[in-house]
Scaffold this motif. Structure first.
Motif, PDB file in Angstrom:
ATOM      1  N   LYS A  28      52.036 -68.675-136.411  1.00  0.00           N
ATOM      2  CA  LYS A  28      52.313 -68.730-134.970  1.00  0.00           C
ATOM      3  C   LYS A  28      51.118 -69.323-134.215  1.00  0.00           C
ATOM      4  O   LYS A  28      51.290 -70.153-133.324  1.00  0.00           O
ATOM      5  CB  LYS A  28      52.592 -67.314-134.429  1.00  0.00           C
ATOM      6  N   LYS A  29      49.937 -68.880-134.592  1.00  0.00           N
ATOM      7  CA  LYS A  29      48.714 -69.348-133.935  1.00  0.00           C
ATOM      8  C   LYS A  29      48.556 -70.862-134.137  1.00  0.00           C
ATOM      9  O   LYS A  29      48.255 -71.600-133.198  1.00  0.00           O
ATOM     10  CB  LYS A  29      47.514 -68.596-134.548  1.00  0.00           C
ATOM     11  N   TRP A  30      48.794 -71.311-135.357  1.00  0.00           N
ATOM     12  CA  TRP A  30      48.694 -72.731-135.683  1.00  0.00           C
ATOM     13  C   TRP A  30      49.704 -73.548-134.857  1.00  0.00           C
ATOM     14  O   TRP A  30      49.379 -74.584-134.288  1.00  0.00           O
ATOM     15  CB  TRP A  30      48.940 -72.908-137.188  1.00  0.00           C
ATOM     16  N   LEU A  31      50.946 -73.018-134.761  1.00  0.00           N
ATOM     17  CA  LEU A  31      51.995 -73.719-134.001  1.00  0.00           C
ATOM     18  C   LEU A  31      51.608 -73.832-132.529  1.00  0.00           C
ATOM     19  O   LEU A  31      51.807 -74.879-131.899  1.00  0.00           O
ATOM     20  CB  LEU A  31      53.329 -72.976-134.127  1.00  0.00           C
ATOM     21  N   MET A  32      51.064 -72.739-131.974  1.00  0.00           N
ATOM     22  CA  MET A  32      50.684 -72.726-130.555  1.00  0.00           C
ATOM     23  C   MET A  32      49.617 -73.796-130.276  1.00  0.00           C
ATOM     24  O   MET A  32      49.625 -74.426-129.221  1.00  0.00           O
ATOM     25  CB  MET A  32      50.087 -71.355-130.173  1.00  0.00           C
ATOM     26  N   GLN A  33      48.713 -73.985-131.246  1.00  0.00           N
ATOM     27  CA  GLN A  33      47.664 -74.995-131.081  1.00  0.00           C
ATOM     28  C   GLN A  33      48.248 -76.406-131.193  1.00  0.00           C
ATOM     29  O   GLN A  33      47.927 -77.293-130.406  1.00  0.00           O
ATOM     30  CB  GLN A  33      46.569 -74.800-132.138  1.00  0.00           C
ATOM     31  N   GLN A  34      49.115 -76.613-132.156  1.00  0.00           N
ATOM     32  CA  GLN A  34      49.729 -77.921-132.369  1.00  0.00           C
ATOM     33  C   GLN A  34      50.665 -78.310-131.235  1.00  0.00           C
ATOM     34  O   GLN A  34      50.736 -79.453-130.847  1.00  0.00           O
ATOM     35  CB  GLN A  34      50.530 -77.921-133.681  1.00  0.00           C
ATOM     36  N   TYR A  35      51.412 -77.315-130.739  1.00  0.00           N
ATOM     37  CA  TYR A  35      52.449 -77.574-129.736  1.00  0.00           C
ATOM     38  C   TYR A  35      52.228 -76.668-128.530  1.00  0.00           C
ATOM     39  O   TYR A  35      52.858 -75.610-128.417  1.00  0.00           O
ATOM     40  CB  TYR A  35      53.846 -77.361-130.323  1.00  0.00           C
ATOM     41  N   PRO A  36      51.334 -77.073-127.623  1.00  0.00           N
ATOM     42  CA  PRO A  36      51.005 -76.208-126.488  1.00  0.00           C
ATOM     43  C   PRO A  36      52.251 -75.851-125.644  1.00  0.00           C
ATOM     44  O   PRO A  36      52.285 -74.808-125.011  1.00  0.00           O
ATOM     45  CB  PRO A  36      50.012 -77.045-125.686  1.00  0.00           C
ATOM     46  N   GLY A  37      53.281 -76.700-125.678  1.00  0.00           N
ATOM     47  CA  GLY A  37      54.512 -76.434-124.928  1.00  0.00           C
ATOM     48  C   GLY A  37      55.145 -75.099-125.330  1.00  0.00           C
ATOM     49  O   GLY A  37      55.870 -74.478-124.557  1.00  0.00           O
ATOM     50  N   MET A  38      54.847 -74.676-126.540  1.00  0.00           N
ATOM     51  CA  MET A  38      55.378 -73.422-127.073  1.00  0.00           C
ATOM     52  C   MET A  38      54.867 -72.212-126.303  1.00  0.00           C
ATOM     53  O   MET A  38      55.525 -71.163-126.258  1.00  0.00           O
ATOM     54  CB  MET A  38      54.913 -73.316-128.527  1.00  0.00           C
ATOM     55  N   GLN A  39      53.682 -72.369-125.703  1.00  0.00           N
ATOM     56  CA  GLN A  39      53.082 -71.243-124.982  1.00  0.00           C
ATOM     57  C   GLN A  39      53.867 -70.880-123.723  1.00  0.00           C
ATOM     58  O   GLN A  39      53.725 -69.784-123.196  1.00  0.00           O
ATOM     59  CB  GLN A  39      51.624 -71.559-124.635  1.00  0.00           C
ATOM     60  N   GLN A  40      54.673 -71.853-123.239  1.00  0.00           N
ATOM     61  CA  GLN A  40      55.477 -71.557-122.046  1.00  0.00           C
ATOM     62  C   GLN A  40      56.787 -70.827-122.375  1.00  0.00           C
ATOM     63  O   GLN A  40      57.504 -70.421-121.473  1.00  0.00           O
ATOM     64  CB  GLN A  40      55.815 -72.857-121.309  1.00  0.00           C
ATOM     65  N   LEU A  41      57.095 -70.691-123.624  1.00  0.00           N
ATOM     66  CA  LEU A  41      58.366 -70.037-123.988  1.00  0.00           C
ATOM     67  C   LEU A  41      58.273 -68.532-123.794  1.00  0.00           C
ATOM     68  O   LEU A  41      57.195 -67.946-123.848  1.00  0.00           O
ATOM     69  CB  LEU A  41      58.736 -70.355-125.436  1.00  0.00           C
ATOM     70  N   ARG A  42      59.421 -67.929-123.570  1.00  0.00           N
ATOM     71  CA  ARG A  42      59.489 -66.497-123.285  1.00  0.00           C
ATOM     72  C   ARG A  42      58.984 -65.667-124.474  1.00  0.00           C
ATOM     73  O   ARG A  42      58.274 -64.695-124.299  1.00  0.00           O
ATOM     74  CB  ARG A  42      60.934 -66.122-122.955  1.00  0.00           C
ATOM     75  N   ALA A  43      59.354 -66.090-125.668  1.00  0.00           N
ATOM     76  CA  ALA A  43      58.946 -65.370-126.880  1.00  0.00           C
ATOM     77  C   ALA A  43      59.382 -66.218-128.056  1.00  0.00           C
ATOM     78  O   ALA A  43      60.428 -66.860-128.003  1.00  0.00           O
ATOM     79  CB  ALA A  43      59.627 -64.010-126.956  1.00  0.00           C
ATOM     80  N   VAL A  44      58.589 -66.237-129.076  1.00  0.00           N
ATOM     81  CA  VAL A  44      58.979 -66.970-130.280  1.00  0.00           C
ATOM     82  C   VAL A  44      58.843 -66.014-131.466  1.00  0.00           C
ATOM     83  O   VAL A  44      57.827 -65.347-131.630  1.00  0.00           O
ATOM     84  CB  VAL A  44      58.100 -68.227-130.488  1.00  0.00           C
ATOM     85  N   MET A  45      59.900 -65.944-132.230  1.00  0.00           N
ATOM     86  CA  MET A  45      59.883 -65.105-133.429  1.00  0.00           C
ATOM     87  C   MET A  45      59.906 -66.006-134.659  1.00  0.00           C
ATOM     88  O   MET A  45      60.235 -67.187-134.570  1.00  0.00           O
ATOM     89  CB  MET A  45      61.074 -64.162-133.443  1.00  0.00           C
ATOM     90  N   VAL A  46      59.543 -65.407-135.779  1.00  0.00           N
ATOM     91  CA  VAL A  46      59.582 -66.151-137.036  1.00  0.00           C
ATOM     92  C   VAL A  46      60.470 -65.380-138.007  1.00  0.00           C
ATOM     93  O   VAL A  46      60.398 -64.146-138.082  1.00  0.00           O
ATOM     94  CB  VAL A  46      58.156 -66.312-137.613  1.00  0.00           C
ATOM     95  N   ALA A  47      61.347 -66.116-138.684  1.00  0.00           N
ATOM     96  CA  ALA A  47      62.173 -65.494-139.730  1.00  0.00           C
ATOM     97  C   ALA A  47      61.716 -66.027-141.082  1.00  0.00           C
ATOM     98  O   ALA A  47      61.518 -67.238-141.242  1.00  0.00           O
ATOM     99  CB  ALA A  47      63.642 -65.810-139.513  1.00  0.00           C
ATOM    100  N   VAL A  48      61.490 -65.134-142.012  1.00  0.00           N
ATOM    101  CA  VAL A  48      61.123 -65.523-143.377  1.00  0.00           C
ATOM    102  C   VAL A  48      62.274 -65.133-144.294  1.00  0.00           C
ATOM    103  O   VAL A  48      62.702 -63.971-144.302  1.00  0.00           O
ATOM    104  CB  VAL A  48      59.813 -64.824-143.817  1.00  0.00           C
ATOM    105  N   ASN A  49      62.783 -66.099-145.003  1.00  0.00           N
ATOM    106  CA  ASN A  49      63.935 -65.880-145.886  1.00  0.00           C
ATOM    107  C   ASN A  49      65.090 -65.180-145.164  1.00  0.00           C
ATOM    108  O   ASN A  49      65.646 -64.187-145.621  1.00  0.00           O
ATOM    109  CB  ASN A  49      63.516 -65.115-147.145  1.00  0.00           C
ATOM    110  N   LYS A  50      65.391 -65.723-143.961  1.00  0.00           N
ATOM    111  CA  LYS A  50      66.567 -65.301-143.170  1.00  0.00           C
ATOM    112  C   LYS A  50      66.472 -63.898-142.579  1.00  0.00           C
ATOM    113  O   LYS A  50      67.495 -63.276-142.285  1.00  0.00           O
ATOM    114  CB  LYS A  50      67.858 -65.430-143.980  1.00  0.00           C
ATOM    115  N   ALA A  51      65.226 -63.375-142.436  1.00  0.00           N
ATOM    116  CA  ALA A  51      65.070 -62.073-141.777  1.00  0.00           C
ATOM    117  C   ALA A  51      63.867 -62.143-140.846  1.00  0.00           C
ATOM    118  O   ALA A  51      62.864 -62.795-141.172  1.00  0.00           O
ATOM    119  CB  ALA A  51      64.881 -60.963-142.812  1.00  0.00           C
ATOM    120  N   TYR A  52      63.959 -61.482-139.679  1.00  0.00           N
ATOM    121  CA  TYR A  52      62.823 -61.481-138.753  1.00  0.00           C
ATOM    122  C   TYR A  52      61.610 -60.880-139.451  1.00  0.00           C
ATOM    123  O   TYR A  52      61.728 -59.894-140.185  1.00  0.00           O
ATOM    124  CB  TYR A  52      63.162 -60.683-137.487  1.00  0.00           C
ATOM    125  N   ALA A  53      60.433 -61.490-139.211  1.00  0.00           N
ATOM    126  CA  ALA A  53      59.219 -61.052-139.912  1.00  0.00           C
ATOM    127  C   ALA A  53      58.119 -60.729-138.904  1.00  0.00           C
ATOM    128  O   ALA A  53      57.934 -61.448-137.913  1.00  0.00           O
ATOM    129  CB  ALA A  53      58.751 -62.149-140.855  1.00  0.00           C
TER     130      ALA A  53
END
Lengths: 74, 138, 138, 74
Positions: A28-53
């Motif tokens: 998540k930290k890496w993505l936020m640095q690469q894509y600053p536009g992501m910081q304006q989103l309400r919330a970003v979750m990550v799913a690993v193997n089809k389940a929230y992680a």
């Protein structure tokens, strides 16, 4: 895999990441640095193997990783 | 409990009702969501639904499992569309059949609330002057 | 708020949904009640519904008025059968369309609860060994 | 007018009552005496001119009176 607005922000459907990212939190930290536009989103979750992680979930090669921006189904 | 879970290009209320209806059920509660023709006074031309389908099916399956554990429900159907939809078209249908109507109301409301919170589906609204991903920004 | 109130020999969920659906509505909640094939382990052959129709229509009208006063609802349909019905056949349909689904759920549940408490309709169940008026005795 | 089980208890669809019954309460009392089977019912209400009426409601000639045994619609 990227969905919804994340696909637009990264201008891609999938990403190949060279950096070493041992956990969901690091990813998540890496993505936020690469894509600053992501910081304006309400919330970003990550799913690993089809389940929230949680941020401390370890990532392994071969995991199916999805970046989940705010949902709006229904 | 029997269940029908489906994500596809079109869904109908009748399909969900037909699945849950049985001579044993006392009452059926359904929720039907359709495309609205406007959002905050702006005319909506169409919607586009994107879905992370394998995970969405698993999350819908989890909802069905929770319903099965919490309420005495005989049958549940959960249907959701993907792709382009025009105003008036059906987007989502939840139908629940139970021996007692209070359980059917509670389970149906739980299912649609949880679907909106947890199932990986994203809606893009198209207006005359552009498009936005719904709920993405605070 | 627009309303459809009807008492007749047959009613369908589709009729109620078609009435309340509009491009402005965000969500539709329906309750469908059907004839069960058994009551307390006894096989039900058929039901007979008797209705004091002019008063029943007034009581349904009162329910619609209360819904209009308490919730932001766009349309409501309330349909009930009279006469003979076989197991599986639809007895009652309530459909409510509202901009917010919580209001639609609450209004629909209020309408069916109040219908059962206040609308002068009586149900007679026919078994292999006789018939009873439901709920008549404590 | 009689409905549901009340029709069976009185073996009639309508009743013509000779007694003088000034109120809903008096009517209920008279019915209970005439039709003891009514005492076993869960509750009986009376509607005057298509609206539920309390026991102290006065009855007038020409009123449309309905005896409402326990409801079971829906």
């Amino acid at each position: 895999m990227l969905f919804g607005i994340m696909k637009d922000i990264a201008a891609a459907r999938t990403l190949t990441i060279e950096a070493e990212l041992p956990t969901v939190g690091a990813l998540k930290k890496w993505l936020m640095q690469q894509y600053p536009g992501m910081q304006q989103l309400r919330a970003v979750m990550v799913a690993v193997n089809k389940a929230y992680a949680a941020d401390d979930t370890a990532l392994s090669p071969g995991d199916e990783i999805a970046i989940i921006p705010p949902l709006s189904g229904g | 409990m029997e269940q029908l879970i489906r994500i596809g290009p079109t869904v109908t209320a009748q399909e969900a009702i037909d699945f849950v209806q049985s001579p044993e059920s006392g009452g059926i509660v359904t929720f039907i969501g359709a495309v609205r023709n406007q959002t905050q006074q702006k005319k909506v031309l169409k919607l586009f639904f994107e879905c992370y389908e394998p995970m969405a099916l698993l999350e819908l399956e989890k909802i069905a499992q929770t319903v099965r554990e919490r309420w005495h429900v005989q049958r549940i159907a959960m249907l959701h569309v993907t792709g382009e939809k025009l105003p008036g078209e059906t987007v989502v249908v939840i139908a629940v059949a139970a021996p007692h109507r209070a359980a059917a109301f509670e389970a149906c409301q739980y299912a649609i609330d949880t679907l909106k919170e947890a199932v990986p589906i994203w809606k893009q609204e198209f207006f005359e002057d552009g498009a936005v991903w719904v709920a993405a920004h605070p």
